[in-house]
Design a protein around this motif. Structure first.
Motif, PDB file in Angstrom:
ATOM      1  N   VAL A 195       8.448   4.510  35.028  1.00 11.73           N
ATOM      2  CA  VAL A 195       7.877   4.752  33.755  1.00 11.73           C
ATOM      3  C   VAL A 195       6.396   4.303  33.812  1.00 11.73           C
ATOM      4  N   GLN A 196       5.345   5.054  33.374  1.00 10.22           N
ATOM      5  CA  GLN A 196       4.063   4.647  33.477  1.00 10.22           C
ATOM      6  C   GLN A 196       3.503   4.851  32.007  1.00 10.22           C
ATOM      7  N   ALA A 197       2.856   3.662  31.410  1.00  8.16           N
ATOM      8  CA  ALA A 197       2.021   3.743  30.100  1.00  8.16           C
ATOM      9  C   ALA A 197       0.664   3.104  30.386  1.00  8.16           C
ATOM     10  N   SER A 198      -0.190   3.770  29.695  1.00  3.23           N
ATOM     11  CA  SER A 198      -1.691   3.229  29.871  1.00  3.23           C
ATOM     12  C   SER A 198      -2.365   3.145  28.549  1.00  3.23           C
ATOM     13  N   LEU A 199      -3.501   2.271  28.961  1.00  4.68           N
ATOM     14  CA  LEU A 199      -4.428   2.134  27.691  1.00  4.68           C
ATOM     15  C   LEU A 199      -5.241   3.376  27.194  1.00  4.68           C
ATOM     16  N   PHE A 200      -5.938   3.857  28.302  1.00  7.80           N
ATOM     17  CA  PHE A 200      -6.619   5.018  27.990  1.00  7.80           C
ATOM     18  C   PHE A 200      -6.259   6.176  27.711  1.00  7.80           C
TER      19      PHE A 200
END
Length: 399
Positions: A195-200
């Motif tokens: 799973v990947q989550a990101s700020l941008f």
């Protein structure tokens, strides 16, 4: 601390190993911990540097690290990595928020770990999803500036970051949501996933409504302080004794109630103000009339009328004043917490309820290495082996 939730928590029996610091990664683990998971925070010798932040960072550690256990290991040494791997072998979820490539260099990247544990769910919290920007260093303020949020928050020509770590916190929330989805998927496939989550991308999601506003109208969205509001009365008023209060009147029915409550029958009868859209067009002359009329009242008097009539209003409140908010005190929305210096305060719980209760604070934010002995012993290390790791500063216990 007693768990007041009547039913078992949803993620009891789920083990999370987190390699996180600051806000984004810790938020993910906090939410999973609030929902019952056993969250083991791997800290460096001496502890997560987040513990020592000053100023606006002073509240990060106590806010986002409740319901966790602390194991302190030196991951720059093979024995420290081996201890971490033993814990990961028993884990359902690994969560990390280091710069791209750091976990891989340690031998703790997803591709390596899934070979050891195919059921593992691996959550990475990054500045950007894979793409042209992925190697940039990101902070909440960086993505607010490049993602349109600072433009929308500030006045024209004066971009301003939001008043809290919105992308870090929401990015961690989406990491937790991704982990929850991956747990449900694993029930069907038997396999974990990354799973990947990101700020941008989180920030872009937040301003998506303004992107769609442009798509729908062809007009660039104006910053919030200079926007044309969808509602005619939707503003902060300065009233008696220079107090301030936010007041809103967002429908024709509410306009009638408002005018009758404050003796403004002449405005109610004015055909130029018949509908909300008419009133939006008339704001230039209408709002000074309303401001002058309401300035004779105190904020408390206005609040009492608005509450009695079911109209939207809000006092202008500082964060520190929320400790005495009567609603939070009545609902138990603030839980007793011990701060790193040993003093005590109260902390907001997760903003949802299960069986009528917000998930409880079960474990105080841990001391550095508070659970090192306990967790390593459960992982098969003998007391003498644990003592040797601590003596050689490969591990740190709470001694």
């Amino acid at each position: 601390m007693t768990n007041h939730t009547a039913a078992p928590l949803p993620y009891e029996g789920v083990r999370v190993i987190e390699f996180t610091h600051m806000v984004m990664g810790p938020t993910c683990g906090m939410l999973l911990g609030d929902l019952g998971a056993e969250v083991i925070k791997i800290e460096p010798i001496g502890g997560d540097t987040t513990r020592k932040l000053l100023g606006s960072g002073a509240g990060f550690f106590p806010m986002f690290n409740r319901n966790k256990k602390s194991v302190s290991l030196d991951l720059k040494r093979p024995e420290g990595v081996e201890a971490a791997l033993r814990l990961i072998d028993s884990a359902d979820i690994v969560s990390e928020n280091f710069k791209p490539g750091v976990m891989e260099k340690l031998g703790l990247g997803y591709e390596a770990l899934k070979l050891r544990n195919p059921r593992l769910i691996y959550v990475s919290h990054k500045g950007f999803l894979p793409g042209p920007y992925e190697d940039r260093t990101a902070l909440d303020e960086v993505v607010q500036m490049m993602g349109g949020l600072a433009y929308m928050t500030g006045r024209p020509g004066d971009p301003l970051r939001a008043g809290t770590s919105v992308n870090d916190i929401m990015g961690g929330m989406f990491g937790a949501i991704g982990a929850m989805a991956a747990l449900a998927q694993r029930e069907k496939t038997g396999l974990g996933t990354q799973v990947q989550a990101s700020l941008f991308e989180n920030n872009v999601f937040l301003v998506g409504q303004h992107m769609m506003q442009f798509a729908a109208t062809g007009k660039v969205a104006a910053p919030m302080p200079s926007r044309i509001s969808a509602w005619a009365v939707y503003d902060v008023f300065t009233v008696k004794d220079d107090e301030q209060i936010f007041l809103a009147v967002v429908s024709d029915k509410q306009w009638a109630i408002f005018c009758q409550a404050f003796g403004l029958q002449d405005l109610l009868a004015d055909t130029r103000l018949a509908t909300n859209n008419d009133r939006v067009q008339a704001r230039d002359w209408m709002m000074p009339v309303l401001r002058n009329h309401l300035a004779r009242f105190s904020a408390a008097e206005l609040a009492a009328v608005f509450e009695r009539e079911g109209l939207p209003f809000a006092p202008i409140t500082r964060p520190d004043q929320l400790f005495e908010d009567p609603h939070l005190l009545a609902t138990g929305g603030l839980a007793p917490i011990e701060l790193p210096d040993g003093t005590h305060s109260r902390v907001p719980l997760a903003p949802f309820s299960l069986n009528g209760r917000q998930p409880a604070l079960r474990l105080q934010p841990p001391r550095v290495g508070q659970h090192t002995d306990e967790i390593l012993r459960a992982a098969g290390y003998s007391d003498s082996e644990i003592g040797s790791l601590i003596d050689r500063a490969i591990a740190q216990g709470d001694r």
